[in-house]
Design an enzyme around this catalytic site. Sequence first.
Site, PDB file in Angstrom:
ATOM      1  N   GLY A 166      -2.418   7.919  -1.283  1.00 49.43           N
ATOM      2  CA  GLY A 166      -3.573   7.086  -2.226  1.00 49.43           C
ATOM      3  C   GLY A 166      -4.879   7.240  -1.686  1.00 49.43           C
ATOM      4  N   ASP A 222       5.756   7.130   5.995  1.00 49.26           N
ATOM      5  CA  ASP A 222       6.924   8.318   5.113  1.00 49.26           C
ATOM      6  C   ASP A 222       6.711   9.642   5.345  1.00 49.26           C
ATOM      7  OD1 ASP A 222       7.359   5.526   3.921  1.00 49.26           O
ATOM      8  OD2 ASP A 222       6.721   5.833   1.939  1.00 49.26           O
ATOM      9  N   GLY A 231      10.649   4.705   2.982  1.00 53.85           N
ATOM     10  CA  GLY A 231      10.754   5.926   2.613  1.00 53.85           C
ATOM     11  C   GLY A 231      10.673   5.918   1.069  1.00 53.85           C
ATOM     12  N   ARG A 273       7.421  -0.953  10.975  1.00 50.32           N
ATOM     13  CA  ARG A 273       5.908  -0.693  10.491  1.00 50.32           C
ATOM     14  C   ARG A 273       4.934  -1.349  11.394  1.00 50.32           C
ATOM     15  NH1 ARG A 273       3.906  -1.060   4.302  1.00 50.32           N
ATOM     16  NH2 ARG A 273       3.307  -3.250   5.117  1.00 50.32           N
TER      17      ARG A 273
HETATM   18  N1  LIG Z   1      -5.999   8.264  -7.223  1.00 53.10           N
HETATM   19  C1  LIG Z   1      -6.744   7.429  -6.749  1.00 53.10           C
HETATM   20  N2  LIG Z   1      -8.000   7.474  -6.846  1.00 53.10           N
HETATM   21  C2  LIG Z   1      -8.862   6.492  -5.644  1.00 53.10           C
HETATM   22  N3  LIG Z   1      -8.393   5.569  -5.160  1.00 53.10           N
HETATM   23  C3  LIG Z   1      -6.906   5.619  -4.923  1.00 53.10           C
HETATM   24  C4  LIG Z   1      -6.032   6.389  -5.689  1.00 53.10           C
HETATM   25  N4  LIG Z   1      -4.865   6.355  -5.528  1.00 53.10           N
HETATM   26  C5  LIG Z   1      -4.789   5.187  -4.527  1.00 53.10           C
HETATM   27  N5  LIG Z   1      -6.200   5.103  -4.342  1.00 53.10           N
HETATM   28  C6  LIG Z   1      -6.868   3.752  -3.258  1.00 53.10           C
HETATM   29  O1  LIG Z   1      -6.443   4.139  -2.136  1.00 53.10           O
HETATM   30  C7  LIG Z   1      -6.121   2.925  -1.352  1.00 53.10           C
HETATM   31  C8  LIG Z   1      -4.798   3.034  -0.608  1.00 53.10           C
HETATM   32  O2  LIG Z   1      -3.799   3.698  -1.866  1.00 53.10           O
HETATM   33  P1  LIG Z   1      -2.078   3.306  -1.260  1.00 53.10           P
HETATM   34  O3  LIG Z   1      -1.410   4.033  -2.413  1.00 53.10           O
HETATM   35  O4  LIG Z   1      -1.847   1.874  -1.747  1.00 53.10           O
HETATM   36  O5  LIG Z   1      -1.892   3.464   0.075  1.00 53.10           O
HETATM   37  P2  LIG Z   1      -1.780   4.889   0.735  1.00 53.10           P
HETATM   38  O6  LIG Z   1      -3.032   5.383   0.953  1.00 53.10           O
HETATM   39  O7  LIG Z   1      -1.216   4.643   2.105  1.00 53.10           O
HETATM   40  O8  LIG Z   1      -0.851   5.983  -0.014  1.00 53.10           O
HETATM   41  C9  LIG Z   1      -6.285   1.565  -2.119  1.00 53.10           C
HETATM   42  O9  LIG Z   1      -7.153   0.924  -1.936  1.00 53.10           O
HETATM   43  C10 LIG Z   1      -6.122   2.410  -3.751  1.00 53.10           C
HETATM   44  O10 LIG Z   1      -7.020   1.766  -4.556  1.00 53.10           O
HETATM   45  O1  LIG Z   2       4.700  -4.022   1.002  1.00 54.35           O
HETATM   46  P1  LIG Z   2       3.770  -3.035   1.032  1.00 54.35           P
HETATM   47  O2  LIG Z   2       2.621  -3.104   2.013  1.00 54.35           O
HETATM   48  O3  LIG Z   2       3.357  -2.399  -0.337  1.00 54.35           O
HETATM   49  O4  LIG Z   2       4.314  -1.672   1.712  1.00 54.35           O
HETATM   50  C1  LIG Z   2       5.671  -0.913   1.204  1.00 54.35           C
HETATM   51  C2  LIG Z   2       5.219   0.255   1.232  1.00 54.35           C
HETATM   52  O5  LIG Z   2       4.422   1.002   2.275  1.00 54.35           O
HETATM   53  C3  LIG Z   2       5.295   2.057   2.952  1.00 54.35           C
HETATM   54  O6  LIG Z   2       5.513   1.721   4.316  1.00 54.35           O
HETATM   55  C4  LIG Z   2       4.210   2.902   3.247  1.00 54.35           C
HETATM   56  O7  LIG Z   2       3.610   3.431   2.256  1.00 54.35           O
HETATM   57  P2  LIG Z   2       2.231   3.934   2.000  1.00 54.35           P
HETATM   58  O8  LIG Z   2       1.971   5.109   3.203  1.00 54.35           O
HETATM   59  O9  LIG Z   2       1.815   4.727   0.895  1.00 54.35           O
HETATM   60  O10 LIG Z   2       1.014   3.257   2.188  1.00 54.35           O
HETATM   61  C5  LIG Z   2       6.187   2.471   1.901  1.00 54.35           C
HETATM   62  O11 LIG Z   2       7.269   2.952   2.553  1.00 54.35           O
HETATM   63  C6  LIG Z   2       6.591   1.121   1.427  1.00 54.35           C
HETATM   64  O12 LIG Z   2       7.260   1.332   0.071  1.00 54.35           O
HETATM   65 MG   LIG Z   3       1.165   6.197  -0.255  1.00 49.80          MG
END
Ligand SMILES: Nc1ncnc2c1ncn2[C@@H]1O[C@H](COP(=O)(O)OP(=O)(O)O)[C@@H](O)[C@H]1O
Ligand SMILES: O=P(O)(O)OC[C@H]1O[C@](O)(COP(=O)(O)O)[C@@H](O)[C@@H]1O
Ligand SMILES: [Mg+2]
Length: 534
Positions: A236, A265, A309, A424
Amino acid sequence: MEQAVCNGGGFAEVDLLKISGAADHIGAGLDLPNGFSSEVNKNLSMGAASNSQAKILYGPDGYILEDVPHLSDYIPELPTYPNPLQDNPAYSVVKQYFVDDDDTVPQKVVVHADSPRGIHFRRQGPRQKVYFKSDEVNACIVTCGGLCPGLNTVIREIVCGLHYMYGVRSVVGIDGGYRGFYSRNTIPLSPKSVNDIHKRGGTILGTSRGGHDTKKIVDSIQDRGINQVYIIGGDGTQKGAAVIFEEVRRRGLKVSVVGVPKTIDNDIPVIDKSFGFDTSVEEAQRAINAAHVEATSIENCIGLVKLMGRNSGFIAMYATLASRDVDCCLIPESPFYLEGPGGLYEYIEKRLKENGHMVIVVAEGAGQELIAESLSSSDQQDASGNKLFQDVGWWLSQRIKDHFAKEEKMAINLKYIDPTYMIRAIPSNASDNVYCTLLAQSAVHGAMAGFTGFTVGPVNTRHCYIPFNRINERQNRVVITDRMWARLLSSTNQPSFLRTKEELEDAKEKEEEPPQTQLLDDGCCHEKLTENKQ
Ligand SMILES: Nc1ncnc2c1ncn2[C@@H]1O[C@H](COP(=O)(O)OP(=O)(O)O)[C@@H](O)[C@H]1O
Ligand SMILES: O=P(O)(O)OC[C@H]1O[C@](O)(COP(=O)(O)O)[C@@H](O)[C@@H]1O
Ligand SMILES: [Mg+2]
C-alpha cells in the site's frame, strides 16, 4: 504490440505490460536518451521508451533495462558535484569507489543458451557525481502500514548513511505515517538520536494506515523545503509513494522520492525477500515449538498456530519447512477443505491415530472462503482499504473440536496459539539488521545520485533500483506449482487438497459437486485479490 521508441528527443509511449514482445524492437539503431553512458551507447545501440509508468531501454540479444526515473529527466541542466564519498577514509581501501553506470542486474538467472537476455534493473550504489550538495539536502523519513522487525534499523541507517557518507545534517522523521505530513511537528533525527534504536521493535516514528492525500503530502514536502523523501512501507505504501512521485514530477520539483519495501508477509514482488521476514520465521519457531510441546504432552492433542500472511503464505511456509514438527500448513494460495476424502478432518484423524499428536500452522488469510460460507461474510476493510479477515485460527479450532465431539468420534485436545503481534513487534535479528543496512544505504546512494521514483531491493542477491510500477503491478505470492511448495508437502505429508484430473473427470461423470479446489494458470488457486481501494 502497441509500442513506440524514441528518436533522440522526447520519449514515446510504451506499455510495460506488453513488454513480452520488446525484443522485436532491439537493434533498431535509435538514438539514446540523455543519461546513458557512451559505453552503453557504443556497445548496445539501444532503443528507448518511457512514459510516466515506465522508462525502458532495449539492447541487443533481448536485453531490456527497466530503468528508474532521474531528476534530470524533467529538470534540465541540473548541476552535479563530486561524490563526497571519495574522501571518506572508511572507503579508501575499496578498489572501486563507485558503481559503473552501466552495471545492471538480470531479473532471471536461470536461462537457456538461446534465451533472450531479458529484463534488467539498475545496480544500486554510489555514483561518481551527485545531484545534491551536502548542505542542500533536507531529507525526511516516514514509516507506514503494519509493524515489521527492522523498521528502526532502516531509519537508523538512512540517518547515519546520509550523515557519515554524504555529510547531510538535516534529516527529520514524519510522525505516524502519511498523515504525519499534515501535522505541524516533525521529529529531528541525528546519528546520536537514532544510535540504539535498532535494538527496539516497532518504529520510533510511529505508523498508520489510511489518510493518504497526495496533494496535501506534496504541499507539505514543498512547504518544508524537503528534497529527499524516504518512504518505508509495504505494498500500500509503495503505491502511495508512486503517486507522490508523480505529483512531485508534475510540479517539477527537485525532490527524490525513494521507497524502502517493508512487508512482514513478503508480498512485494521482484525483490528476493523483504526485511523482517527472516526474523519472523525465526520467532515463529518459538510458537511452533510450544505447540509441539503441548501436543506431545497430552493424548490426541492438536497444537494450532496462526501466523501472519494476509494474501501470501510465505511466513507459514518457511516456518513450517524450518521446524519439521509441523504436520499441516495451510496458506491462502492453496485452499483446503474439511470434509470427505482428502479433506483436513480425515488427515487429522489419520495423524492422531498414527502419532497421538499433531501440529497445524495456518496463515491468517487461509480458508477465508470457507469461513465466509459458514459465518456471515463481512466486507469490512481497514483504513487503507485492505479487507479485514475473520480469525481463521479461532474458526478452525471450533470446527475441529465440533467435528471430533460429534457422535463422540474421538476425544481430542486442541491448543490454539496466536503469536502474530508478538512476532511483528520484536527487533530484527542479525541477518535482517545487515540487510536493512544495505537497503538504507542503497536508498541514500540512489537519492544522492538524483534517481527518483524507485524502490530499493535485492534481485538475485544484488541490490537494485526498481521502478515503482514493477513493485506495484502485482503481489508476490507462494506459487504452489513451484518446488518449494512440493518440498513443504513432502515434509509434512499433508494432503495437497487438489483434485487430480482423473478425479475431476470422475466427479463430472457422476455429476457431483464442482471441485472445491482447482489449479489456475499462475500456480495459485485463489479468487481475485482484493485491491487496495485508494
Ligand atoms: N493505492 C494507494 N494509493 C495511495 N496510498 C495508498 C494506497 N494504498 C495504501 N495507501 C496508503 O499507504 C499507507 C499504508 O498502506 P497499508 O496498506 O496500510 O500498509 P502497507 O504499506 O504495509 O501495505 C496508508 O497510509 C494508505 O493510506
Ligand atoms: O492489525 P493491523 O495493524 O491492521 O495489521 C494486520 C496486518 O498487518 C500485517 O502484519 C502486515 O501487513 P502490511 O505489510 O500490509 O502492513 C498483515 O499480515 C496483517 O493482516
Ligand atoms: Mg500491505
